[in-house]
Scaffold this active site. Structure first.
Site, PDB file in Angstrom:
ATOM      1  NE  ARG A 256      -8.558  20.185 -19.576  1.00  0.00           N
ATOM      2  CZ  ARG A 256      -8.080  19.550 -20.612  1.00  0.00           C
ATOM      3  NH1 ARG A 256      -9.090  18.854 -21.333  1.00  0.00           N
ATOM      4  NH2 ARG A 256      -6.811  19.280 -20.730  1.00  0.00           N
ATOM      5  CG  HIS A 260      -7.471  23.977 -22.163  1.00  0.00           C
ATOM      6  ND1 HIS A 260      -7.158  24.111 -21.234  1.00  0.00           N
ATOM      7  CD2 HIS A 260      -7.307  25.029 -22.902  1.00  0.00           C
ATOM      8  CE1 HIS A 260      -6.503  25.247 -20.775  1.00  0.00           C
ATOM      9  NE2 HIS A 260      -6.815  25.940 -22.035  1.00  0.00           N
ATOM     10  CE1 TYR A 269      -5.498  16.462 -23.491  1.00  0.00           C
ATOM     11  CE2 TYR A 269      -6.002  17.393 -25.674  1.00  0.00           C
ATOM     12  CZ  TYR A 269      -6.259  17.373 -24.168  1.00  0.00           C
ATOM     13  OH  TYR A 269      -7.065  18.292 -23.772  1.00  0.00           O
TER      14      TYR A 269
END
Length: 370
Positions: A256, A260, A269
């Site tokens: 990805r 998200h 993160y």
């Protein structure tokens, strides 16, 4: 899909060179330069759809969007392996699958804009609407496949989910039922390495495909950024399901590239070096390099693809911005398949509420409470 395989199948390397794999290459032997160009165009157009929807959300035209940037190869390759009568059960990130199944650009954003309960009529295109309940589509795909099997229909279903959803009980239950019933369903896990802010190693200490083996389901890992390899293994799994061979599991290793959802900030993160490494494995660049190596890529073709992507993006943007607000009473439509007394009562009360100048009533109530 005989046996099992947990070493990623690959037919095209990131630099565009072909990999010698006679078994899987034979499954896509019909993909000549013209059909490879079609796959390339599918990926470019769906990346543009994704970029346009992300921009629309940033501009306040959509409430939310789940980007698919970087996963075009996994989605286009698998979607183009399906037969017209097969049924796809998606999560909330499969806009490329929807496009390949025939969903029109003007239908893509209705739910995300908040003007309807859904985006399109599933029975017109044999793909479900975006599913927000993580993992539930696995059960839906299994139940539909088993019912179709009982009715004598030689079709297959495919359930799309991510590495994070593989930890959901719904997926485990679906695989249990599918194995026990020999349901003609393909479990397609897009392992994009991140379930919101948690890395895939938190979901499983072993390759996710191994989870299928415990259910007696054959599985395969595939390079999810290699559209030809994904097409090959999905064709194999679909053929097995349609022939009565039961369920299969595909783990497509991809990444990805974006957040998200548009409510997420991936820089909190994960490190940029990881994203840069995966950018060099871009699924679109890979096909472009393959075509260039084999004389199938030129400026005229590139411009045609750009024009096609521009046209789709323009149609999507215009349709989204011009979508009319629904009549408030439409809130109660399609909640149940048949009339329901509670919904009828709620509709009646809401209609009366609207007719009684609810704004003034709310203001008065607020004054009393204060």
């Amino acid at each position: 899909m005989p046996g099992t395989n947990e070493y990623p199948v690959q037919l095209v390397q990131p630099d565009g060179s072909r990999v010698l794999d006679r078994e899987h290459a034979a499954l896509v032997a019909d993909i000549d330069h013209d059909r490879l160009r079609d796959l390339y165009e599918d990926m470019v157009v769906t990346r543009r759809i994704d970029a346009e929807c992300t921009a629309l959300q940033r501009q306040g035209q959509l409430g939310l969007w789940a980007p698919l940037l970087g996963q075009e190869g996994a989605q286009v390759g698998s979607a183009r392996a399906l037969h017209a009568d097969d049924y796809a059960f998606c999560s909330y990130r499969e806009a490329a699958v929807a496009y390949c199944r025939g969903v029109r650009p003007d239908q893509m954003t209705r739910m995300w804009r908040g003007v309807a309960h859904s985006c399109w009529d599933p029975d017109e295109v044999n793909i479900t609407n975006p599913n927000i309940i993580v993992g539930a589509q696995g059960l839906h795909a299994t139940g539909y496949a088993y019912a179709a099997h009982l009715d004598g229909a030689e079709i297959a279903t495919i359930a799309y989910f991510g590495d994070g959803a593989s930890s959901q009980g719904d997926i485990a239950e679906a695989m249990g039922f599918a194995s026990g019933w020999s349901a003609p369903v393909v479990f397609f896990c897009q392992n994009n390495h991140w379930a919101i802010s948690e890395p895939v190693r938190v979901q499983s200490a072993t390759p996710i495909v191994r989870r299928a083996f415990g259910y007696g389901i054959p599985g395969v890992q595939v390079d999810g950024n290699d559209v030809l390899a994904v097409l090959a293994v999905t064709r194999q799994a679909i053929a097995r399901a349609r022939a009565g061979g039961g369920p299969s599991f595909i783990e497509a290793i991809t990444y990805r590239m974006g957040p998200h959802t548009t409510a997420d900030d991936p820089t909190r993160y994960r490190v940029s070096a990881e994203s840069e490494q995966w950018a060099r494995r871009d699924p679109i660049d890979r096909v472009r390099r393959l075509l260039a190596r084999e004389g199938g890529f030129d400026e005229d073709f590139q411009q045609r693809v750009r024009d096609s992507a521009d046209e789709v993006a323009h149609e999507l943007r215009t349709a989204t911005i011009e979508m009319p607000d629904p009549d408030p009473s439409e809130l109660f439509e399609h909640v149940y398949a048949t009339p329901h007394p509670l919904v009828t009562q709620q509709r009646r009360e809401y209609t009366r509420y609207l007719a009684d100048d609810f704004g003034a009533q709310d203001a008065e109530a607020e004054g009393v409470l204060s």
